[in-house]
Motif scaffolding. Structure first.
Motif, short mmCIF file in Angstrom:
data_model
loop_
_atom_site.label_atom_id
_atom_site.label_comp_id
_atom_site.label_asym_id
_atom_site.label_seq_id
_atom_site.Cartn_x
_atom_site.Cartn_y
_atom_site.Cartn_z
N GLY A 1 68.12 58.92 34.87
CA GLY A 1 69.27 59.50 34.17
C GLY A 1 70.10 58.42 33.50
N PHE A 2 70.38 57.34 34.24
CA PHE A 2 71.11 56.22 33.64
C PHE A 2 70.27 55.54 32.57
N ARG B 1 68.26 56.85 30.54
CA ARG B 1 68.32 57.59 29.29
C ARG B 1 69.65 57.45 28.58
N LEU B 2 70.66 56.95 29.30
CA LEU B 2 71.97 56.73 28.67
C LEU B 2 72.18 55.25 28.32
N ARG C 1 65.75 53.32 27.06
CA ARG C 1 65.96 54.73 26.74
C ARG C 1 64.65 55.43 26.41
N SER D 1 66.74 64.06 36.52
CA SER D 1 67.36 63.03 35.69
C SER D 1 68.09 63.68 34.52
N GLU D 2 67.60 64.82 34.08
CA GLU D 2 68.27 65.54 33.00
C GLU D 2 69.63 66.05 33.47
N ARG E 1 71.96 63.00 33.61
CA ARG E 1 72.37 62.64 32.25
C ARG E 1 73.36 63.67 31.70
#
Ligand SMILES: Nc1ncnc2c1ncn2[C@@H]1O[C@H](COP(=O)(O)OP(=O)(O)OP(=O)(O)O)[C@@H](O)[C@H]1O
Ligand SMILES: [Mg+2]
Lengths: 209, 256
Positions: free
Chosen positions: A26-27, A29-30, A37, A91-92, A95
């Motif tokens: 999750g992190f 992807r940010l 990413r 993870s979505e 995020r």
């Protein structure tokens, strides 16, 4: 009934690992770093786009066969498959929750001269986690149900023992499956309560736009 | 005039293709109270958000207490500031927002204590004392352990002020802090700002539509129109004796 302890240990290990994976991905992807990413995005798509059972077989049969990679044991192969799969889904949530904390919260934290890390730790995450909890609970219940798949790779969980018992006592087959159903439901009950509680918690203490 | 606490030099700001600030030159003296007025969309919020480092100027410089805000000097040249530099300079600035932006997961007291402890390294006990004192000053000494969701809008805004004041900024920015409030709660918030203003040493920039209030507490009123400073001067000059047609038609909307 034998097998309950396997079901429960697989569940606990997968749950812990999957939450860890969910936060890392999750992190990721940010992240400001485009490679991180893209990489985590790729992981999430792959694991969401294929079925858990295929992944399970993959970790169990293909990885050792193709690359001579042996995950420590059958148990860990199963746990890692479940954790990677559910970690991708969750993870979505990580995020999305972080992104849905109101912009004004970040700005207020900046106005108080917090660093990026402090903004995340003191302001964003505590609110985001409250939003994540109910969803995490729902996935935990799904994970419990998914643990029954491990009987397919030979782990002796509830379903596995049930199957064995049925094959030796054919006349009792319906009773066995009713029992298995009941067992899963009993295991799920506390998780359902937990989720309800989490939902109540999350309705407090969150600012979102 | 003493050395200014904040200076804008030919500051421009565009969002996409739209230039919303078209060359702002503005000096704010220490302890000066500046009221920023102007029609909706004229760029008032953007001006103070740039000083709070929430919005980056497209060109021009801002200097705070002798230091560039959005730039740093490197080998005699100006380069864009990094996060570390921003943090160092923005410690002098505080802001109160239109929609309060209190931290909903913290009590009123924690809202005030969190920054002094974590950002300034003030010992917990001292941070607590300072916060309690400040909350008492804004009239909320009996609500320390309440959560923001339990408060009225006016109370929330007073907490937001206490939270900013505990950090002891040299300039405090107020962005239409009463415009999200029910009319009957506006008074209590203005009263607190008036008290803060009287104490003196802190500079204040207030974006406001409360003209009587501006006249009351401002040393200087700045009228912003279409991204430019169109008029400025003492409250009497700007609010009562201006020749400017735009300004007078703007002001006429506030006279009943
Ligand atoms: N983040 C943004 N993205 C795009 N345009 C923006 C953004 N912020 C502000 N603007 C535009 O810039 C212009 C100036 O906005 P600003 O908020 O500074 O005006 P204002 O004087 O504070 O108005 P109001 O009295 O309505 O608060 C407006 O036209 C607004 O739409
Ligand atoms: Mg505005």
């Amino acid at each position: 009934m034998k097998g309950i302890n396997i079901t429960i240990t697989v569940l606990i290990a997968s749950a812990i690992l999957s939450y860890l994976v969910a936060f890392i991905a999750g992190f990721g992807r940010l992240s400001n770093n485009i490679f991180i990413r893209k990489f985590t995005g790729f992981y999430v798509e792959v694991f969401r786009g294929t079925s858990l059972i295929v992944q399970l077989f993959w970790f169990y049969y293909a990885l050792p066969g193709l690359f001579d990679i042996h995950l420590a044991s059958d148990f860990w192969a199963a746990v890692i498959a479940i954790a990677m799969n559910y970690g991708a889904y969750m993870s979505e949530i990580v995020r999305g929750s972080i992104l849905s904390v109101a912009k004004g919260q970040r700005e207020a934290a900046t106005a108080l001269n917090m660093s990026r890390f402090q903004r995340m730790r003191l302001v964003i995450l505590p609110q985001a986690v409250r939003m994540m909890l109910p969803e995490f609970g729902n996935y935990l219940i799904q994970m419990l149900k998914a643990t029954s798949l491990v009987s397919l790779v030979g782990l002796t969980d509830i379903l596995y023992h049930g199957d064995i018992f049925r094959s030796t006592h054919l006349s009792l087959a319906p009773t066995v499956y009713i029992l298995i159903l009941v067992f899963y439901f009993i295991l799920a009950l506390p998780l359902i309560w937990l989720t309800r509680w989490a939902e109540k918690q999350s309705s407090k203490g969150v600012a979102s736009e | 005039m003493a050395k200014p606490i904040a200076v804008y030099n030919d500051v421009h700001k565009s969002f996409g293709d739209v230039e919303v600030l078209k060359g702002i030159d503005l000096e704010i003296a220490p302890a000066e109270k500046v009221a920023l007025i102007g029609p909706s969309g004229s760029g008032k919020t953007t001006i103070i958000r740039m000083l709070m480092t929430l919005e980056q100027p497209t060109s021009g410089t801002i200097v705070v207490d002798g230091q560039y805000l959005w730039h740093m000097e490197k080998n005699g040249e100006l380069v864009p500031a990094n996060e570390k530099h921003l943090r160092q300079v923005r410690g002098d600035i505080g802001m109160v927002f239109q929609h309060f932006n209190l931290f909903p997961h913290m009590s009123i007291l924690e809202n005030c204590m969190v920054a002094p402890i974590n950002v300034k390294g003030v010992p917990k006990k001292e941070a607590r004392e300072r916060s309690v004192e400040m909350l008492e000053k804004v009239g909320l000494g009996d609500k320390l352990d309440d959560y923001p969701s339990q408060l009225s809008g006016g109370q929330k805004q007073r907490v937001a002020m206490a939270r900013a004041l505990v950090m002891r900024p040299k300039i405090m920015l107020f962005d239409e802090v009463t415009s999200a409030l029910d009319p009957e709660l506006v008074g209590e918030v203005l009263e607190v700002i008036r008290d803060i203003a009287k104490e003196g040493e802190m500079a204040m920039v207030l974006v406001t539509h409360e003209m009587d209030f501006a006249r009351d507490i401002a040393d200087r009123v700045v009228f912003l129109d279409e991204g430019r400073i169109a008029e400025q001067g003492t409250p009497e000059q700007v609010l009562e004796n201006s020749e400017s047609e735009r300004l007078n038609s703007f002001l006429s909307r506030f006279r009943s």
